[in-house]
Motif scaffolding. Structure first.
Motif, PDB file in Angstrom:
ATOM      1  N   ILE A  85      86.772  50.638  -6.707  1.00  0.00           N
ATOM      2  CA  ILE A  85      86.742  51.383  -5.418  1.00  0.00           C
ATOM      3  C   ILE A  85      86.597  53.038  -5.941  1.00  0.00           C
ATOM      4  N   ASP A  86      86.103  53.805  -5.115  1.00  0.00           N
ATOM      5  CA  ASP A  86      85.628  54.629  -5.480  1.00  0.00           C
ATOM      6  C   ASP A  86      86.666  55.963  -5.012  1.00  0.00           C
ATOM      7  N   THR A  87      87.518  55.858  -5.918  1.00  0.00           N
ATOM      8  CA  THR A  87      88.676  56.997  -5.666  1.00  0.00           C
ATOM      9  C   THR A  87      89.104  57.628  -6.947  1.00  0.00           C
TER      10      THR A  87
ATOM     11  N   ARG B  69      77.544  48.318  -5.727  1.00  0.00           N
ATOM     12  CA  ARG B  69      77.780  49.601  -5.526  1.00  0.00           C
ATOM     13  C   ARG B  69      79.607  49.456  -5.760  1.00  0.00           C
TER      14      ARG B  69
ATOM     15  N   SER C  35      84.616  51.371  -1.134  1.00  0.00           N
ATOM     16  CA  SER C  35      85.286  52.805  -0.553  1.00  0.00           C
ATOM     17  C   SER C  35      86.407  52.581  -0.059  1.00  0.00           C
TER      18      SER C  35
ATOM     19  N   ASP D 147      86.483  50.342   2.987  1.00  0.00           N
ATOM     20  CA  ASP D 147      86.463  49.064   2.766  1.00  0.00           C
ATOM     21  C   ASP D 147      87.868  48.416   2.429  1.00  0.00           C
TER      22      ASP D 147
END
Length: 249
Positions: free
Chosen positions: A190-192, A214, A217, A220
């Motif tokens: 996850i893009d964190t 990908r 997020s 998501d």
């Protein structure tokens, strides 16, 4: 704090940033009154104020270290004082440390289990009393794909998150007769901030390892949590839902 009979009340731990922040925002947008938990009281209150202003819902900030059972008891009392009940609980507060198994510092090992595993148990123990006051009550715990699959240099973190999944499955069996559902989500890449240490090659590598090609997020994950807390999941309990773009089969 005044609530209408139709208001649902949610507590989200670790809600001042990352996945927890996205979950709190999604639930506020869906009309929940929200208790925003963090380790810093000022930051939690700030986020709560922001959500209240943006979505027109009651919101409060509560604070405490989930590794400390007395602190958990205190902030759940604050939720009771504000709302008198709890309909939805999201156990998200966690910490991360990585490194070869033989080189991870003892303090990191202790802290990973104290926050991720014991902290989740403390939160369920204390918030469970409030859930029994709620309507169609449900809890979602945030586990991890590495807790399901394992990963090199993540052994202790993975073990602490595997404990979270086991806790969710077991609590579901224990609390089901009381009408309380308990599930978990297991996010993948996850893009964190957690991926902030990766360079471009590292990010390319995790994207390549994800069938949807990908990063996920925080939104998501928040969507999956909202589903599991809601009426469309009324017959779902004791499950660990991968939110990982297909990393787990």
């Amino acid at each position: 704090m005044s609530l209408s009979p139709t208001d649902r009340v949610a507590l989200v731990t670790g809600a001042t940033r990352g996945i927890g922040y996205a979950v709190a925002g999604r639930l506020a947008a869906d009309g929940y009154a929200v208790a925003v938990h963090g380790t810093d009281a000022g930051r939690a209150a700030e986020v709560a104020g922001r959500l209240a202003a943006a979505h027109g819902v009651p919101a409060v900030g509560v604070a405490g270290d989930v590794a400390d059972p007395a602190a958990v008891a205190a902030f759940t009392r604050d939720v009771f004082t504000a709302f008198r009940r709890l309909d939805a609980l999201v156990v998200n507060a966690g910490t991360h440390a990585a490194g070869p198994l033989g080189m991870l510092a003892p303090d990191d090992v202790t802290r990973l289990f104290a926050v991720n595993a014991a902290g989740a148990a403390h939160t369920l123990q204390h918030a469970g009393r409030l859930l029994r006051r709620g309507s169609a009550a449900a809890a979602v715990l945030v586990a991890s794909v590495v807790g399901e699959r394992g990963a090199a240099n993540q052994a202790v973190y993975a073990a602490s998150k595997a404990a979270v999944a086991g806790l969710a499955r077991s609590a579901a069996k224990e609390w089901g007769p009381a009408g309380i559902r308990v599930n978990a989500v297991a996010p993948g890449f996850i893009d964190t901030d957690l991926l902030g240490t990766l360079d471009a090659a590292g990010r390319d590598g995790v994207v390549a390892a994800t069938p949807l090609r990908r990063l996920g997020s925080a939104a998501d994950v928040a969507g999956a949590v909202a589903f599991l807390l809601g009426p469309d999941a009324a017959f779902i309990t004791g499950q660990v839902l991968g939110v990982d773009g297909g990393v787990t089969p």
